[in-house]
Design a protein around this motif. Sequence first.
Motif, PDB file in Angstrom:
ATOM      1  N   VAL A   7       0.585  -1.426  -0.118  1.00  4.78           N
ATOM      2  CA  VAL A   7       0.075   0.112  -0.330  1.00  4.78           C
ATOM      3  C   VAL A   7       0.865   1.462  -0.084  1.00  4.78           C
ATOM      4  CG1 VAL A   7      -2.212   1.103   1.234  1.00  4.78           C
ATOM      5  CG2 VAL A   7      -1.935  -0.886   1.088  1.00  4.78           C
ATOM      6  N   LEU A  34      -1.829  -2.113  -5.510  1.00  5.49           N
ATOM      7  CA  LEU A  34      -2.965  -2.390  -5.297  1.00  5.49           C
ATOM      8  C   LEU A  34      -4.127  -3.476  -5.227  1.00  5.49           C
ATOM      9  CD1 LEU A  34      -5.401  -1.265  -3.332  1.00  5.49           C
ATOM     10  CD2 LEU A  34      -6.490   0.276  -5.281  1.00  5.49           C
ATOM     11  N   ALA A  57      -3.978   3.708   3.687  1.00  2.00           N
ATOM     12  CA  ALA A  57      -5.078   3.232   2.770  1.00  2.00           C
ATOM     13  C   ALA A  57      -5.939   4.225   1.942  1.00  2.00           C
ATOM     14  CB  ALA A  57      -5.355   2.023   3.006  1.00  2.00           C
ATOM     15  N   LEU A  60      -4.792   6.860  -0.226  1.00  2.00           N
ATOM     16  CA  LEU A  60      -4.380   6.147  -1.261  1.00  2.00           C
ATOM     17  C   LEU A  60      -5.604   6.066  -2.197  1.00  2.00           C
ATOM     18  CD1 LEU A  60      -2.400   4.842  -3.392  1.00  2.00           C
ATOM     19  CD2 LEU A  60      -3.142   2.131  -2.439  1.00  2.00           C
ATOM     20  N   ALA A  61      -6.335   6.309  -1.118  1.00  2.00           N
ATOM     21  CA  ALA A  61      -7.781   6.209  -1.352  1.00  2.00           C
ATOM     22  C   ALA A  61      -7.921   7.452  -2.235  1.00  2.00           C
ATOM     23  CB  ALA A  61      -8.995   5.604  -0.462  1.00  2.00           C
ATOM     24  N   CYS A 161      -9.318  -0.307  -1.424  1.00  2.00           N
ATOM     25  CA  CYS A 161      -8.540   0.546  -0.634  1.00  2.00           C
ATOM     26  C   CYS A 161      -9.461   0.645   0.741  1.00  2.00           C
ATOM     27  CB  CYS A 161      -8.171   1.991  -1.033  1.00  2.00           C
ATOM     28  SG  CYS A 161      -7.076   2.562  -2.042  1.00  2.00           S
TER      29      CYS A 161
END
Length: 180
Positions: A7, A34, A57, A60-61, A161
């Motif tokens: 991640v 991912l 996460a 990242l989302a 995510c």
Amino acid sequence: MILLVLVAAALVPVVAGWTGRHRVLAAAVATVLLAAAVIVRVVASVSVDQGVLGIVASVLAVAGGSVVTTAVFDVIDDRSTDRTESLEAAGHILRGGTWVGALERLAVFGSLVAGMPSGVALTLAVKGLGRYPELRSGDRPATAERFIIGTLVSVLWAALCAYVATGFAPLEAARVSFDA
């Protein structure tokens, strides 16, 4: 540990994709990382600090979803011969799309992590109703298509995510029965 590394590693191409150069390649690499994290989550028992994983996460989302969604539009626009139907043209009708998308991904991620999937439906309903006047009055059908494509890419990214961060109970049950 490998889940957190995957991640976190996905954030590297996301940051590179923010510059706009090689955005499609950056989005592809982030997507592969991912996907690898999803596979690890599905097939392996994971022991990682959920707080740290959740924070990484969530970043990242929100940030990764922007790069991936824009990269999808870059591919669509590269294949289109009509520049009046580009993402840029749609952006003049649907102003604030970057912020709306980021907030959408944050709401979807947060809803799923909190165990409230109905929040996803509420988020999509609010977004659709809020954009309805622009989509209805628009003379360009490609704007509505881009709205739908962007929403689906964005929501799918945020949901993946969220799954990596927490694991969803139905899929976790499937993993247990798969292991048996």
